[in-house]
Design a protein around this motif. Sequence first.
Motif, PDB file in Angstrom:
ATOM      1  N   SER A 231       0.792  -1.224   0.000  1.00 31.10           N
ATOM      2  CA  SER A 231       0.000   0.000   0.000  1.00 31.10           C
ATOM      3  C   SER A 231       0.828   1.279   0.000  1.00 31.10           C
ATOM      4  N   ASN A 232       2.154   1.174  -0.147  1.00 29.29           N
ATOM      5  CA  ASN A 232       2.971   2.384  -0.260  1.00 29.29           C
ATOM      6  C   ASN A 232       2.534   3.213  -1.468  1.00 29.29           C
ATOM      7  N   SER A 233       2.620   4.526  -1.336  1.00 27.72           N
ATOM      8  CA  SER A 233       2.208   5.425  -2.404  1.00 27.72           C
ATOM      9  C   SER A 233       3.338   5.629  -3.416  1.00 27.72           C
ATOM     10  N   ALA A 234       3.009   6.325  -4.492  1.00 25.53           N
ATOM     11  CA  ALA A 234       4.024   6.681  -5.488  1.00 25.53           C
ATOM     12  C   ALA A 234       5.097   7.561  -4.869  1.00 25.53           C
ATOM     13  N   GLU A 235       4.686   8.497  -4.007  1.00 27.82           N
ATOM     14  CA  GLU A 235       5.655   9.368  -3.335  1.00 27.82           C
ATOM     15  C   GLU A 235       6.578   8.542  -2.449  1.00 27.82           C
ATOM     16  N   ASP A 236       6.025   7.557  -1.755  1.00 26.09           N
ATOM     17  CA  ASP A 236       6.855   6.666  -0.932  1.00 26.09           C
ATOM     18  C   ASP A 236       7.899   5.966  -1.805  1.00 26.09           C
ATOM     19  N   GLN A 237       7.445   5.398  -2.935  1.00 28.26           N
ATOM     20  CA  GLN A 237       8.350   4.620  -3.774  1.00 28.26           C
ATOM     21  C   GLN A 237       9.490   5.471  -4.310  1.00 28.26           C
TER      22      GLN A 237
ATOM     23  N   LEU B 186       2.658  -7.422  -7.945  1.00 26.12           N
ATOM     24  CA  LEU B 186       3.221  -7.403  -6.600  1.00 26.12           C
ATOM     25  C   LEU B 186       3.474  -5.990  -6.093  1.00 26.12           C
ATOM     26  N   LEU B 187       3.609  -5.052  -7.004  1.00 25.84           N
ATOM     27  CA  LEU B 187       3.941  -3.681  -6.605  1.00 25.84           C
ATOM     28  C   LEU B 187       2.801  -3.024  -5.847  1.00 25.84           C
ATOM     29  N   HIS B 188       1.566  -3.389  -6.193  1.00 25.22           N
ATOM     30  CA  HIS B 188       0.393  -2.744  -5.606  1.00 25.22           C
ATOM     31  C   HIS B 188      -0.323  -3.691  -4.641  1.00 25.22           C
ATOM     32  N   ARG B 189      -1.153  -3.109  -3.822  1.00 20.45           N
ATOM     33  CA  ARG B 189      -1.840  -3.889  -2.790  1.00 20.45           C
ATOM     34  C   ARG B 189      -2.681  -5.004  -3.393  1.00 20.45           C
TER      35      ARG B 189
ATOM     36  N   THR C 268      -6.497   3.349 -14.810  1.00 18.22           N
ATOM     37  CA  THR C 268      -7.384   4.370 -14.254  1.00 18.22           C
ATOM     38  C   THR C 268      -6.866   4.993 -12.962  1.00 18.22           C
ATOM     39  N   ASN C 269      -5.851   4.404 -12.365  1.00 15.60           N
ATOM     40  CA  ASN C 269      -5.348   4.896 -11.085  1.00 15.60           C
ATOM     41  C   ASN C 269      -4.019   5.607 -11.305  1.00 15.60           C
ATOM     42  N   VAL C 270      -4.032   6.933 -11.201  1.00 17.82           N
ATOM     43  CA  VAL C 270      -2.851   7.744 -11.490  1.00 17.82           C
ATOM     44  C   VAL C 270      -1.712   7.419 -10.528  1.00 17.82           C
ATOM     45  N   ASP C 271      -2.010   7.272  -9.237  1.00 17.89           N
ATOM     46  CA  ASP C 271      -0.947   7.016  -8.267  1.00 17.89           C
ATOM     47  C   ASP C 271      -0.265   5.669  -8.524  1.00 17.89           C
ATOM     48  N   GLU C 272      -1.037   4.675  -8.969  1.00 13.72           N
ATOM     49  CA  GLU C 272      -0.442   3.380  -9.300  1.00 13.72           C
ATOM     50  C   GLU C 272       0.577   3.519 -10.425  1.00 13.72           C
ATOM     51  N   VAL C 273       0.216   4.265 -11.470  1.00 10.33           N
ATOM     52  CA  VAL C 273       1.122   4.415 -12.601  1.00 10.33           C
ATOM     53  C   VAL C 273       2.359   5.208 -12.195  1.00 10.33           C
ATOM     54  N   ARG C 274       2.177   6.255 -11.417  1.00  9.62           N
ATOM     55  CA  ARG C 274       3.341   7.009 -10.909  1.00  9.62           C
ATOM     56  C   ARG C 274       4.241   6.100 -10.068  1.00  9.62           C
ATOM     57  N   LYS C 275       3.647   5.253  -9.283  1.00 11.15           N
ATOM     58  CA  LYS C 275       4.444   4.339  -8.458  1.00 11.15           C
ATOM     59  C   LYS C 275       5.259   3.407  -9.335  1.00 11.15           C
ATOM     60  N   GLU C 276       4.666   2.910 -10.414  1.00 14.61           N
ATOM     61  CA  GLU C 276       5.390   2.020 -11.320  1.00 14.61           C
ATOM     62  C   GLU C 276       6.570   2.736 -11.972  1.00 14.61           C
ATOM     63  N   ILE C 277       6.366   3.986 -12.368  1.00 19.16           N
ATOM     64  CA  ILE C 277       7.442   4.767 -12.960  1.00 19.16           C
ATOM     65  C   ILE C 277       8.550   5.002 -11.939  1.00 19.16           C
ATOM     66  N   ASN C 278       8.168   5.266 -10.695  1.00 16.07           N
ATOM     67  CA  ASN C 278       9.147   5.527  -9.646  1.00 16.07           C
ATOM     68  C   ASN C 278       9.886   4.271  -9.182  1.00 16.07           C
ATOM     69  N   ALA C 279       9.317   3.108  -9.446  1.00 17.01           N
ATOM     70  CA  ALA C 279       9.990   1.863  -9.058  1.00 17.01           C
ATOM     71  C   ALA C 279      11.087   1.486 -10.037  1.00 17.01           C
TER      72      ALA C 279
ATOM     73  N   TYR D 138       2.798  -1.705 -20.012  1.00 17.23           N
ATOM     74  CA  TYR D 138       2.105  -1.341 -18.774  1.00 17.23           C
ATOM     75  C   TYR D 138       0.900  -0.427 -18.987  1.00 17.23           C
ATOM     76  N   GLY D 139       0.682   0.047 -20.206  1.00 19.22           N
ATOM     77  CA  GLY D 139      -0.474   0.884 -20.469  1.00 19.22           C
ATOM     78  C   GLY D 139      -0.398   2.272 -19.881  1.00 19.22           C
ATOM     79  N   TRP D 140       0.793   2.779 -19.620  1.00 14.51           N
ATOM     80  CA  TRP D 140       0.915   4.112 -19.021  1.00 14.51           C
ATOM     81  C   TRP D 140       0.327   5.193 -19.920  1.00 14.51           C
ATOM     82  N   GLU D 141       0.395   4.980 -21.236  1.00 13.30           N
ATOM     83  CA  GLU D 141      -0.059   6.012 -22.174  1.00 13.30           C
ATOM     84  C   GLU D 141      -1.571   6.191 -22.149  1.00 13.30           C
ATOM     85  N   THR D 142      -2.283   5.281 -21.468  1.00 14.68           N
ATOM     86  CA  THR D 142      -3.755   5.379 -21.434  1.00 14.68           C
ATOM     87  C   THR D 142      -4.250   6.313 -20.340  1.00 14.68           C
ATOM     88  N   VAL D 143      -3.340   6.838 -19.519  1.00 15.44           N
ATOM     89  CA  VAL D 143      -3.719   7.741 -18.429  1.00 15.44           C
ATOM     90  C   VAL D 143      -3.594   9.186 -18.920  1.00 15.44           C
TER      91      VAL D 143
END
Length: 664
Positions: free
Chosen positions: A122-128, A169-172, A183-194, A300-305
């Motif tokens: 459940s860590n956020s994109a900012e956390d990652q 595994l990255l997300h809850r 559809t979840n902006v924070d999830e995609v940001r977290k993936e980019i930050n990982a 990862y479909g990032w371009e769909t956001v």
Amino acid sequence: MITENNDILFGNGDELPSNHSTNPHIQDVISIGRRKVLAGGAAIGALAFLGASLPGLVQAAEPAARGLKDIPFKRRTRLPFTPVAVTRADAITVPAGYSATTFIPWGTPITGRYPAWLEDGSNSAEDQAQQVGMHHDGMHFFPMNAKLGGRQSDHGLLVLNHEYIDAPLLHRNGPTVVGGKRTNVDEVRKEINAHGVSVVEIRRGPRGEWSVLPTARNRRITGATPMRIEGPARGHALMRTRYSPSGTSTRGTLNNCANGHTPWGTYLTCEENWAGYFATTDTELPRELSRYGVRSSSRYGWETVAGDEFERFNATRMAAAPQADYRNEPNTFGWVVELDPFDPNATPVKHTALGRFAHEGLVFAPVKPGRPVVCYSGDDSQNEYIYKYVSRDKYRPQRSDGRLLDDGILYVARFNADGSGDWLALDHANPAFKRACEAAGVQFADQGEVLINTRLAADIVGATKMDRPEWGAVNPDTGEVYFTLTNNSGRQEADASNPRAPNPFGHIIRWREGSSDFAGTRFHWDIYLLAGPQENSRGPKGKPLDESSILASPDGLWFDDEGRLWIQTDMSGSQLNSGPFGNNQMLVSDPKTGETKRFLVGPKGAEVTGIATTPDFRTMFVNIQHPGEGSTTTNYTSTWPDGPGRRPRSATVIITREDGKRLM
């Protein structure tokens, strides 16, 4: 959770082959060379050094006058440990007398607020962005006094790549996908930050234990970090985007696989399978996209956001000019990126003179004052090539810097059947290159366009297709250059020297440059090792590998300062799950004696990759990537390193001898 997901792959990132040229394959070259060896006469004299390591040739031939096996070694190396057995245990296995300790796993806080890693995902994109990234890969240890030429071994910066992510595994509850879109902006940001790189300041305590120091030097470089573009492609029309209308900058580095470090003390991270991060719906693709495998859907479909930070992954032509869309954004990836680990404020630099392809790493030839800098890189995809870069300017200790990587000549390798090789210049001003382009009916406006289309340029000059060239290493005793060729499942025809079709096991090739400064255009090559089971392999001295040395899919490669070659493997699929090799592993090979032993076996589903040591050779760092690959939030196929019921995490492993002495 993942729903209605027909286009987004969330895979491991291996790209589909995109080389459709008619250039010769290395297996064809080996086959021709093998026939000439069997023919006898003068051909044997010219190819004798090939004989000991070609498969199917049981008796090693006498070394030729100019063969690799004639080169004297400065010292005899030894492998003073009992090899570990093949195993599929969900653990790290090392020889008796050694210990292995888990260190800085994914999610370890290193900067900013130092947010704790939450096991439920459940860590956020900012956390990652303030934690160690996912899927550790290439790595280097910089002594804290390295800028002064020091070799401090108890305090330094550990810099490591993060190649890709396991989104489930990255997300809850795994990634959210609805109607084929994220559809979840924070999830995609977290993936980019990982993704990206971690710089971690570490210190060894009086009892040998290592710890992370909470200092300002700790840093995360991610898929969103601003980058500067240098070299011949800087400012090129094909580099201009909405973000950088001048074509001089971009955001982020992705799919950071193997690495390098410069003679002037900086770190190099290499962008490997980056093409799958982008998508385009254009029906006709320019060569700088089609030759690299950019497709209509992304990994990862990032371009769909919605939002500019995500729309940059959509390479579809959306406007009249490239400055108004991101058709050229993929052209800003596929490069070698330099960063100064000691300056957390320094902007990373993408060096375009080194070429654009799926860089596995960058390894330097020995440097000498007053001579050019020479380095090598492999393009990790089926049927791609091996490259060499030679700087135009000379190396000057204490004065040279990354500008040496912005002005030079990029070459690609052609392996000839007689055991010789040629470095073919990819230089717009070179007459031979111009003639090859004219014969192929291909035009490049300038050197920047040549380098943006490095693969096409290599096709045109007739480079030799290789079986996924990956890591390289240079023997400190002899100057021989070694490269792993991991495998090639696409090869369909067997021959006398390669009776396997396809080639699932891979091999290690090596060459000796024809010039003492490594900058020439001729070399001599042979095969050091053919991986495989006992009945289908050849070791360095031409004999089959045994139970202590069988391996498949060699990948990571590194020489220690005493001339021992460390080999890491990246098996997958059925080869990993049901073959004779067990889990992925790390072996040590002595080029002098040919002795090869298994030193480490990793946990279930993991790749063993990345290696570095302290200068005193008392501590070794090895990365364990994607343990439990393919796990979901409800089904963990590995629980390493945290134990039963815990989601698997990539991590670094610290290896020491229990008596505290040098590793060997």
